[in-house]
Design a protein around this motif. Structure first.
Motif, mmCIF file in Angstrom:
data_model
loop_
_atom_site.group_PDB
_atom_site.id
_atom_site.type_symbol
_atom_site.label_atom_id
_atom_site.label_comp_id
_atom_site.label_asym_id
_atom_site.label_seq_id
_atom_site.Cartn_x
_atom_site.Cartn_y
_atom_site.Cartn_z
ATOM 1 N N THR A 1 35.295 31.306 36.301
ATOM 2 C CA THR A 1 35.731 32.329 37.248
ATOM 3 C C THR A 1 36.146 31.688 38.568
ATOM 4 O OG1 THR A 1 34.345 34.043 36.261
ATOM 5 C CG2 THR A 1 34.987 34.339 38.573
ATOM 6 N N GLN B 1 43.754 35.443 40.205
ATOM 7 C CA GLN B 1 42.322 35.559 39.967
ATOM 8 C C GLN B 1 42.015 35.570 38.473
ATOM 9 O OE1 GLN B 1 39.569 35.876 42.273
ATOM 10 N NE2 GLN B 1 38.400 35.572 40.380
ATOM 11 N N THR C 1 38.621 36.114 36.129
ATOM 12 C CA THR C 1 37.215 36.504 36.126
ATOM 13 C C THR C 1 36.727 36.556 34.684
ATOM 14 O OG1 THR C 1 37.518 37.820 38.128
ATOM 15 C CG2 THR C 1 35.525 38.223 36.825
#
Length: 124
Positions: free
Chosen positions: A91, A119, A121
């Motif tokens: 992450t 991003q 995650t």
């Protein structure tokens, strides 16, 4: 003006896969090394993978070797990062970067241009 635009990030469960893309413009893409870096909250930005101008040489951080694959398509001015067997520790915000010169490097200081990041995650 050099532009690097990352895409492909998102939320995935542990063990899953994602493919990141980075489209480059404003530079002689096929003549430069490319790299992927990542930065987790509260941590330094770290090297993930790099690829030489022709795709003939690739480099990986030990933590991702065997799970991630970097590749490039010089006809599309795009570099990819295929991420398999993802773990929560993966992450981070992932950045692509350009290093002037034919070969990629493993240090962030070697790179000249950076994207805005995407991003990733990984949930447990």
């Amino acid at each position: 003006q050099v532009q690097l635009v990352e895409s492909g990030g998102g939320l995935v469960q542990a063990g899953g896969s994602l493919r990141l893309s980075c489209a480059a413009s404003g530079l002689p893409f096929s003549s430069y090394g490319m790299g992927w870096f990542r930065q987790a909250p509260g941590k330094e930005r770290e090297f993930v993978a790099g690829i030489n101008w022709s795709g003939g040489g690739t480099y990986y951080a030990g933590s991702v070797k065997g799970r991630f694959t970097i590749s490039r398509d010089n006809a599309k001015n795009t570099v990819y990062l295929q991420m398999n067997s993802l773990k929560p520790d993966d992450t981070a915000v992932y950045y692509c970067a350009v290093k002037r010169g034919l070969r990629a490097g493993t240090s962030r200081n070697e790179y000249d241009y950076w994207g805005q990041g995407t991003q990733v995650t990984v949930s447990s």
